[in-house]
Design a protein around this motif. Structure first.
Motif, mmCIF file in Angstrom:
data_model
loop_
_atom_site.group_PDB
_atom_site.id
_atom_site.type_symbol
_atom_site.label_atom_id
_atom_site.label_comp_id
_atom_site.label_asym_id
_atom_site.label_seq_id
_atom_site.Cartn_x
_atom_site.Cartn_y
_atom_site.Cartn_z
ATOM 1 N N VAL A 58 1.328 -1.284 -12.837
ATOM 2 C CA VAL A 58 0.688 -2.094 -11.792
ATOM 3 C C VAL A 58 1.326 -1.884 -10.421
ATOM 4 C CG1 VAL A 58 -0.121 -3.877 -13.373
ATOM 5 C CG2 VAL A 58 2.149 -4.076 -12.374
ATOM 6 N N GLU A 60 1.673 0.963 -8.309
ATOM 7 C CA GLU A 60 0.794 1.679 -7.382
ATOM 8 C C GLU A 60 -0.635 1.151 -7.408
ATOM 9 O OE1 GLU A 60 0.814 4.098 -5.119
ATOM 10 O OE2 GLU A 60 2.973 4.423 -5.110
ATOM 11 N N THR A 61 -1.038 0.565 -8.516
ATOM 12 C CA THR A 61 -2.446 0.195 -8.691
ATOM 13 C C THR A 61 -2.751 -1.248 -8.328
ATOM 14 O OG1 THR A 61 -2.036 -0.372 -11.016
ATOM 15 C CG2 THR A 61 -2.718 1.887 -10.557
ATOM 16 N N SER A 64 -5.400 -1.882 -5.567
ATOM 17 C CA SER A 64 -6.761 -1.539 -5.993
ATOM 18 C C SER A 64 -7.307 -2.555 -6.989
ATOM 19 C CB SER A 64 -6.778 -0.143 -6.633
ATOM 20 O OG SER A 64 -6.318 0.826 -5.735
ATOM 21 N N ILE A 65 -6.440 -2.993 -7.921
ATOM 22 C CA ILE A 65 -6.855 -3.984 -8.914
ATOM 23 C C ILE A 65 -7.261 -5.282 -8.216
ATOM 24 C CG2 ILE A 65 -6.045 -5.435 -10.818
ATOM 25 C CD1 ILE A 65 -4.173 -3.094 -11.602
ATOM 26 N N GLY A 185 -0.589 6.687 -10.969
ATOM 27 C CA GLY A 185 -1.191 5.665 -10.112
ATOM 28 C C GLY A 185 -1.382 6.089 -8.673
ATOM 29 N N ALA A 188 -4.864 6.051 -7.055
ATOM 30 C CA ALA A 188 -5.595 4.786 -7.195
ATOM 31 C C ALA A 188 -6.174 4.285 -5.873
ATOM 32 C CB ALA A 188 -4.682 3.720 -7.805
ATOM 33 N N TRP A 195 -7.667 3.019 -11.212
ATOM 34 C CA TRP A 195 -6.678 2.160 -11.871
ATOM 35 C C TRP A 195 -7.048 1.881 -13.325
ATOM 36 C CZ3 TRP A 195 -8.154 -2.510 -13.896
ATOM 37 C CH2 TRP A 195 -9.330 -3.087 -13.424
ATOM 38 N N CYS A 198 -5.675 4.487 -15.538
ATOM 39 C CA CYS A 198 -4.217 4.378 -15.686
ATOM 40 C C CYS A 198 -3.800 3.550 -16.898
ATOM 41 C CB CYS A 198 -3.604 3.773 -14.422
ATOM 42 S SG CYS A 198 -3.809 4.790 -12.948
#
Length: 476
Positions: A58, A60-61, A64-65, A185, A188, A195, A198
């Motif tokens: 989580v 790097e992502t 985006s999430i 990630g 992303a 994501w 990933c």
């Protein structure tokens, strides 16, 4: 002539017996080959890889999430996505000791893979914050089951001369998992929906490959399955080392059933001291702030204008480099020396972070101090505070309580890890970087004092020798 022949034959027999006795003395002194147990430890380390991956996935992502699932800018929601798996890990960890003692170490690895497979799929296909949180909770349950069982397994299947190196190998697997999650990630922010990809890292390999691995001879022996324990020792150490290993094992484990220790004895009974040492060491490890670095390094680096992909690559490399050095030095310098040097280095690094956040530094100076301090912090952590606690606690715990006590110690680890992950960004907003990093630095220095006073050196000793040494220490 007959008399002479009888005398000669008697001398030959005596000579033969003498040779056998000499051989029996020499053989135990020959160190078992590390190659035999390496593949078993390598497969078990897949659990550590998955742990590292899901801890960092989580990082790097997260941006985006949060945009896709509609909670962008909500720091509490972001903190929950990071830390909810740690709540699941607490639950998994609490049951890990009873599962490991009940079904064995091999089956425990396979059980820990199941919720990770389910949770990863739920996270990858979630359409809302609640779906993501539920998936992360399932993943966390598997994450909580894995680390205590890995520590137990490595301690119980490794020859004493390389047990430290093998413990370092599991930390390297964790580093590779973290690095893998950071690298995968990176796209992303550029690719919509990346994501989700990933999260599709299956834990199926762990469940399948554990079938070809040896069961812990220690667990088999305590379960009364002596013949199977001998067979597993032969796989792990070689035939000539089976008898000495079984003799050594029987010194401390004779009469200790897997269900003979009650929870009350662990928490407030005769085993309290060793449980206190293990729990406190894990607590100080987490209060040093290390997982705040792993969870939120992207956010911190971006505040200084450093691209997150470059910064996180450097974090991963420092973590891996430190873990490799620790693996090499673990059985040479010893666990205690590495712990002391590691926590001292982490305290110094947090001092650099405090200076970077103060009025004494500005512009590029602050950036270099902050980034350099964070990388030094990760490197210092990987040299000792990362790989040593799990290994040394699994070594110092007596055989009859090892699995259950390890579960309780790691439950403390997960509770503090959870709150650090949940409140780090919020505390950064409220009290500022200077005070927060100062607190982390103080805990590092407290850890140095604690290690100096309470930690026993275990390098090169069998688990039974360590147990006897601890009993003597308690008596004095």
């Amino acid at each position: 002539m007959r008399g002479r022949q009888r005398v000669a034959s008697r001398e030959q027999m005596l000579g033969h017996d003498k040779d056998e006795n000499l051989a029996s003395v020499r053989l135990p002194n020959v160190k078992p080959s590390w190659q035999r147990s390496l593949r078993h430890v390598a497969v078990a380390s897949l659990s550590s890889f998955l742990y590292g991956y899901h801890i960092g996935v989580v990082n790097e992502t997260l941006e985006s999430i949060s945009i896709d699932l509609g909670f962008s800018g909500n720091t509490m929601a972001e903190g929950l996505v990071v830390s909810i798996c740690l709540g699941g890990a607490f639950v998994g960890s609490m049951f890990s000791g009873w599962i490991a003692d009940g079904v064995g170490r091999k089956r425990s690895f396979q059980l820990c893979a199941l919720p990770m497979i389910i949770g990863a799929g739920m996270s990858a296909t979630s359409k809302s914050l609640w779906g993501m949180l539920l998936g992360r909770l399932f993943v966390g349950t598997g994450m909580g089951l894995g680390p205590p069982v890995v520590a137990l397994y490595v301690a119980e299947v490794s020859p004493p001369a390389v047990r430290g190196a093998f413990g370092g190998l599991t930390q390297i697997a964790t580093c590779l998992g973290l690095m893998g999650s950071l690298f995968i990630g990176i796209p992303a922010k550029e690719i919509v929906g990346w994501w989700r990809i990933c999260f599709w890292i299956p834990a199926t390999m762990l469940a399948i490959f554990m079938e070809i691995c040896a069961e812990s001879p220690h667990w088999l022996f305590k379960s009364g399955r002596t013949i199977e324990a001998e067979a597993e020792f032969e796989k792990l150490l070689g035939g000539v080392h089976v008898k000495p290993a079984m003799t050594e094992l029987s010194k401390s484990d004779r009469g200790d059933g897997t269900d003979s220790v009650k929870l009350s004895e662990l928490i407030c009974g005769r085993h309290f001291r060793v449980l206190f040492i293990g729990s406190t060491l894990f607590a100080l490890q987490q209060l040093s702030g290390i997982n705040a670095v792993f969870y939120f390094s992207s956010t911190v680096f971006e505040s200084f204008g450093v691209p997150s992909d470059i910064a996180n690559t450097c974090v991963g490399i420092c973590n891996l480099l430190g873990s490799i050095i620790a693996m090499i030095l673990m059985d040479k310098l010893g666990r205690k020396v590495l712990l002391l040097g590691s926590f001292l280095g982490m305290g110094l690094s947090m001092g650099l972070q405090v200076i970077a956040a103060s009025s004494f530094a500005s512009g590029f100076g602050a950036m270099y101090l902050s980034v350099g301090g964070m990388l030094l912090f990760v490197l210092s952590f990987a040299l000792g505070a990362g790989p040593v606690p799990c290994l040394i606690i699994s070594e110092i715990l007596p055989g009859n309580i090892r699995a259950k006590a390890m579960a309780i110690c790691l439950a403390v680890h997960w509770v503090i890890n959870f709150f650090v992950g949940l409140f780090f960004l919020r505390m950064l907003e409220i009290i500022g970087a200077q005070l927060l990093y100062s607190s982390f630095g103080i805990f590092c220095l407290i850890a140095v004092i604690f290690v100096k006073k309470y930690i026993l050196e275990t390098k090169g000793k069998s688990l039974q020798e360590i147990e006897i040494a601890l009993l003597a220490q308690e008596a004095t």
